[in-house]
Enzyme design. Structure first.
Site, PDB file in Angstrom:
ATOM      1  CB  THR A  38      -3.882  -0.388 -15.277  1.00 29.29           C
ATOM      2  OG1 THR A  38      -5.145   0.158 -14.889  1.00 29.29           O
ATOM      3  CG2 THR A  38      -2.949  -0.387 -14.086  1.00 29.29           C
ATOM      4  CE1 TYR A 152      -8.944  -2.731  -5.629  1.00 25.42           C
ATOM      5  CE2 TYR A 152      -9.839  -4.675  -4.539  1.00 25.42           C
ATOM      6  CZ  TYR A 152      -9.722  -3.883  -5.665  1.00 25.42           C
ATOM      7  OH  TYR A 152     -10.392  -4.237  -6.808  1.00 25.42           O
ATOM      8  CE  LYS A 156     -12.700  -1.713  -6.032  1.00 26.65           C
ATOM      9  NZ  LYS A 156     -13.086  -0.941  -7.218  1.00 26.65           N
TER      10      LYS A 156
END
Ligand code: UD2
Length: 320
Positions: A38, A152, A156
């Site tokens: 990305t 996700y 984290k």
């Protein structure tokens, strides 16, 4: 004074490239590790001739020892690590949680092992408001319950726990920063799950319609990337920061309806606004309590949303 060497994983990305700018302006040597999935080379094009910057194409999930050995030999040992590289799409993490564990969890431990073996002075980690899930508290304090609603967010949160463990048990200074909704120049609007400001900016600057999901009264704490990169670099060089994770936001809420109008005004666009059904799992309110960042890092966001949107609009218009 010897220059410090700072490794920035994901340094060619949206937040990473702004962080690299700040580090170079501070006189550091900077090594960017990025696989360009990305991140983009053009985000650092303006630094092409800077002798204090090296860019290494590597997937940090595959390992960093070999990638860093050449700079360790040619330059000096790594002093500090800023870990921003991640698989950033929440939806992708839901579709493939095992990949997310590798990219967003195991990689953090890998970097911490490197830091332990090399005696690195500080590791700063990009965490997220996603660790909280749909919490009832607004503004949300760091002590609020953590009920992440995606792999996700879980990865984290797990990474934060590893940072704490390495700090407590191995004495590696670490800081986890929980970013709220970051926006600004270089944010990529291309995916359906790109940050809303980049999507609205892109559409407003092309004069095509803007779609608000739901009634638009949901709120977010939008924080400008220049403030976020300042928080990262502050944490990177802070000797006194607490090892507890801190929120990085503004403490102000903006509704999506307000945002759409502010973007249209900043661009001077004639785009029409329409509404579509709410996103599944939509969070209604999100706002950071910013007291801990101030107490621990002396950090406070400074850029009001109108100013940040103006800078972002200028950048989007310069791209078209
Ligand atoms: C962000 C993350 C999400 C998760 C969450 C944790 C992104 C893009 N999303 O979600 O994955 O980490 O934070 O708190 O990083 N919206 C519209 N129209 C559009 C696009 C968005 O109305 O074309 C709305 C959307 O429904 C939401 C708001 O804008 O209410 C912000 O959307 P977002 O995807 O930028 O960010 P968020 O906080 O929902």
């Amino acid at each position: 004074m010897t220059q410090e060497l700072v490794v920035v994983t994901g340094g060619a990305g949206f937040i990473g490239s702004h962080t690299v700018d700040r580090l170079l302006e501070r006189g550091c040597r900077v090594v960017v590790l990025d696989n360009f999935s990305t991140g983009k080379r053009e985000n650092l094009d303006h630094r092409r001739d800077d002798e204090n910057l090296r860019i290494i194409e590597v997937n940090v999930a595959d390992g960093i020892w070999a990638a860093l050995s050449s700079v360790e030999q040619a330059w000096q040992p790594v002093d500090r690590i800023i870990h921003l590289a991640a698989q950033t799409a929440v939806v992708t993490s839901i579709v493939n949680p095992l990949d997310d564990i590798r990219s967003n969890y195991a990689t953090t431990v890998h970097l911490l092992e490197y830091a332990r073996c090399r005696g690195v002075k500080k590791v700063v980690f990009a965490s997220s408001a996603a660790v909280y899930g749909d919490v009832d508290e607004s503004p949300v304090r760091e002590t609020a319950p953590k009920v992440p609603l995606s792999p996700y967010g879980i990865d984290k949160l797990g990474s934060e726990m590893y940072l704490r463990y390495y700090a407590e048990v191995h004495g590696i200074p670490t800081n986890a920063l929980r970013f709220f909704n970051v926006y600004g120049p270089r944010q990529d609007p291309k995916s359906a799950y790109s940050g809303v400001i980049s999507i609205f900016m892109d559409r407003a600057s092309r004069g095509v319609g803007i779609t608000i999901f739901g009634d638009g009264e949901q709120t977010r704490d939008f924080v400008f990337v220049g403030d976020v990169s300042r928080a990262i670099v502050t944490a990177c060089f802070s000797e006194s920061a607490s090892r507890e994770p801190v929120n990085i936001g503004t403490g102000n809420e903006t509704t999506v309806n307000q945002l759409a109008q502010l973007v249209i005004d900043a661009i001077g666009s004639k785009s029409a606004i329409t509404h579509a059904p709410s996103r599944a799992g939509e969070i209604v309110r999100s706002c950071a309590d910013v007291g801990a960042a101030k107490a621990s890092l002396g950090f406070e966001a400074q850029i009001p949303i109108a100013d940040g949107l103006k800078q972002t609009a200028d950048w989007f218009q310069s791209q078209s």
